[in-house]
Design a protein around this motif. Structure first.
Motif, short mmCIF file in Angstrom:
data_model
loop_
_atom_site.label_atom_id
_atom_site.label_comp_id
_atom_site.label_asym_id
_atom_site.label_seq_id
_atom_site.Cartn_x
_atom_site.Cartn_y
_atom_site.Cartn_z
N ASP A 287 0.83 -1.19 0.00
CA ASP A 287 0.00 0.00 0.00
C ASP A 287 0.87 1.24 0.00
O ASP A 287 0.95 1.97 0.98
CB ASP A 287 -0.92 -0.02 1.22
N TYR A 288 1.53 1.49 -1.13
CA TYR A 288 2.44 2.62 -1.23
C TYR A 288 1.69 3.93 -1.41
O TYR A 288 0.80 4.02 -2.23
CB TYR A 288 3.42 2.45 -2.40
N ARG A 289 2.06 4.91 -0.62
CA ARG A 289 1.58 6.28 -0.83
C ARG A 289 2.78 7.20 -0.74
O ARG A 289 3.48 7.23 0.28
CB ARG A 289 0.55 6.69 0.25
N PRO B 108 -16.59 3.16 -17.97
CA PRO B 108 -15.25 3.73 -18.12
C PRO B 108 -14.39 3.58 -16.87
O PRO B 108 -13.17 3.41 -16.97
CB PRO B 108 -15.52 5.21 -18.43
N ASP B 109 -15.01 3.64 -15.70
CA ASP B 109 -14.24 3.48 -14.47
C ASP B 109 -13.68 2.07 -14.35
O ASP B 109 -12.52 1.86 -13.97
CB ASP B 109 -15.11 3.80 -13.24
N ALA B 110 -14.50 1.09 -14.69
CA ALA B 110 -14.06 -0.31 -14.63
C ALA B 110 -12.96 -0.57 -15.66
O ALA B 110 -11.98 -1.26 -15.38
CB ALA B 110 -15.24 -1.25 -14.86
N VAL B 111 -13.11 -0.01 -16.86
CA VAL B 111 -12.10 -0.19 -17.91
C VAL B 111 -10.77 0.43 -17.50
O VAL B 111 -9.71 -0.19 -17.66
CB VAL B 111 -12.59 0.42 -19.24
N GLY B 112 -10.81 1.63 -16.96
CA GLY B 112 -9.58 2.29 -16.53
C GLY B 112 -8.83 1.48 -15.50
O GLY B 112 -7.61 1.31 -15.58
N GLN B 113 -9.56 0.97 -14.52
CA GLN B 113 -8.92 0.17 -13.47
C GLN B 113 -8.40 -1.15 -14.03
O GLN B 113 -7.29 -1.58 -13.70
CB GLN B 113 -9.90 -0.09 -12.33
N LEU B 114 -9.19 -1.78 -14.89
CA LEU B 114 -8.78 -3.05 -15.47
C LEU B 114 -7.49 -2.91 -16.27
O LEU B 114 -6.58 -3.75 -16.16
CB LEU B 114 -9.89 -3.60 -16.38
N LEU B 115 -7.39 -1.87 -17.08
CA LEU B 115 -6.21 -1.70 -17.91
C LEU B 115 -4.95 -1.51 -17.08
O LEU B 115 -3.90 -2.09 -17.37
CB LEU B 115 -6.40 -0.52 -18.86
N VAL B 116 -5.04 -0.70 -16.03
CA VAL B 116 -3.87 -0.51 -15.17
C VAL B 116 -3.48 -1.81 -14.49
O VAL B 116 -2.30 -2.18 -14.44
CB VAL B 116 -4.13 0.60 -14.14
N GLU B 117 -4.47 -2.54 -13.97
CA GLU B 117 -4.18 -3.81 -13.30
C GLU B 117 -3.58 -4.82 -14.28
O GLU B 117 -2.64 -5.54 -13.95
CB GLU B 117 -5.45 -4.36 -12.67
N LEU B 118 -4.13 -4.86 -15.49
CA LEU B 118 -3.67 -5.81 -16.49
C LEU B 118 -2.23 -5.53 -16.91
O LEU B 118 -1.38 -6.43 -16.93
CB LEU B 118 -4.58 -5.74 -17.72
N PHE B 119 -1.93 -4.26 -17.21
CA PHE B 119 -0.59 -3.93 -17.68
C PHE B 119 0.43 -3.98 -16.54
O PHE B 119 1.60 -4.29 -16.77
CB PHE B 119 -0.59 -2.58 -18.38
N ALA B 120 -0.01 -3.68 -15.31
CA ALA B 120 0.89 -3.83 -14.17
C ALA B 120 1.24 -5.31 -13.98
O ALA B 120 2.40 -5.66 -13.71
CB ALA B 120 0.26 -3.26 -12.91
N PHE C 20 -0.79 4.68 -8.39
CA PHE C 20 -1.77 3.86 -9.09
C PHE C 20 -3.05 4.65 -9.37
O PHE C 20 -3.65 4.53 -10.44
CB PHE C 20 -2.10 2.61 -8.29
N THR C 21 -3.47 5.45 -8.41
CA THR C 21 -4.68 6.25 -8.61
C THR C 21 -4.50 7.22 -9.78
O THR C 21 -5.42 7.42 -10.58
CB THR C 21 -5.05 7.02 -7.33
N THR C 22 -3.31 7.81 -9.89
CA THR C 22 -3.04 8.71 -11.00
C THR C 22 -3.18 8.00 -12.33
O THR C 22 -3.83 8.50 -13.27
CB THR C 22 -1.61 9.29 -10.88
N TRP C 23 -2.61 6.81 -12.44
CA TRP C 23 -2.68 6.06 -13.70
C TRP C 23 -4.11 5.62 -14.00
O TRP C 23 -4.57 5.71 -15.13
CB TRP C 23 -1.76 4.85 -13.63
N ILE C 24 -4.80 5.14 -12.96
CA ILE C 24 -6.18 4.69 -13.16
C ILE C 24 -7.07 5.85 -13.60
O ILE C 24 -7.87 5.73 -14.53
CB ILE C 24 -6.74 4.04 -11.88
N THR C 25 -6.93 6.98 -12.93
CA THR C 25 -7.74 8.15 -13.27
C THR C 25 -7.51 8.59 -14.71
O THR C 25 -8.45 8.95 -15.43
CB THR C 25 -7.43 9.32 -12.31
N THR C 26 -6.25 8.55 -15.15
CA THR C 26 -5.93 8.92 -16.53
C THR C 26 -6.67 8.04 -17.52
O THR C 26 -7.30 8.52 -18.48
CB THR C 26 -4.41 8.82 -16.77
#
Length: 212
Positions: free
Chosen positions: A115-117, A150-162, A124-130
């Motif tokens: 849980d990095y802040r 769009p919110d689900a897609v944004g989160q999915l893409l970041v999780e997938l590519f990470a 991660f929030t920055t990337w997901i929001t983008t």
């Protein structure tokens, strides 16, 4: 001024060396002695800039996040369609992660440190929001299906590519894995008539993976 310049050179040497060692060893297995050897600086110089391994890792993440923003800016400022921008960003960050040790280490560190802040932003929030903002635009532009969340897609893409980066850390398979992910996602995200166009767009991005 000369002292400040030397201090900045030392700081950059430490960040670059730490990034290479963190990428190679992972956060838990990294020893500061190896970072010192790689950076060719003294222990005193290290502790002048960073009080601990965690502080050094956080500095790498913050610098990597700054660089991520820099390489993405041409895409975000471009008038290109939002979905093309989403694809472009995914490949330019792949390129950066493979050829910029600090960005490459950033992706690994934010995964391994839990849980990095950072003091400035939640990476991660920055990337997901983008991605979420771009997904909303892509729906309005007619490239993403109207019923897409769009919110689900944004989160999915970041999780997938990470996840792809985690499995392909510091290897040349990462561009191929990213292209494969898009190939599987396109039939779900876009309407049938546009699938071939975007598959060709992904293919064109693959050999270059450079910002416009």
């Amino acid at each position: 001024m000369a002292t400040q310049k030397r201090a900045e050179v030392t700081r950059r040497a430490l960040l670059h060396a730490a990034a290479e060692v963190f990428t190679r060893r992972g956060y838990a297995e990294t020893k500061l002695s190896e970072v010192l050897t790689q950076a060719r600086v003294t222990k005193g110089a290290l502790y002048f800039h960073y009080a601990s391994k965690e502080e050094l890792a956080r500095a790498v993440i913050e610098e990597g996040t700054r660089r991520f923003t820099t390489v993405c800016t041409p895409y975000l400022a471009s008038p290109a369609p939002a979905f093309e921008t989403m694809i472009g960003i995914s490949f330019v960050t792949v390129d950066a992660a493979l050829h910029d040790p600090v960005m490459g280490a950033t992706f690994r560190l934010i995964t391994e440190m839990g849980d990095y802040r950072s003091s400035e932003t939640d990476t991660f929030t920055t990337w997901i929001t983008t991605y979420q903002l771009l997904a909303r635009r892509a729906i309005d532009e007619g490239d993403l299906r109207e019923d897409t969340d769009p919110d689900a897609v944004g989160q999915l893409l970041v999780e997938l590519f990470a996840g792809a980066r985690l499995l392909a850390t510091a290897t040349d398979t990462l561009p191929t894995r990213t292209a494969m992910a898009w190939d599987l996602l396109l039939p779900v995200l876009v309407t049938t008539p546009k699938i071939d166009y975007f598959r060709q767009f992904v293919t064109r991005r693959l050999p270059t993976v450079r910002p416009p």
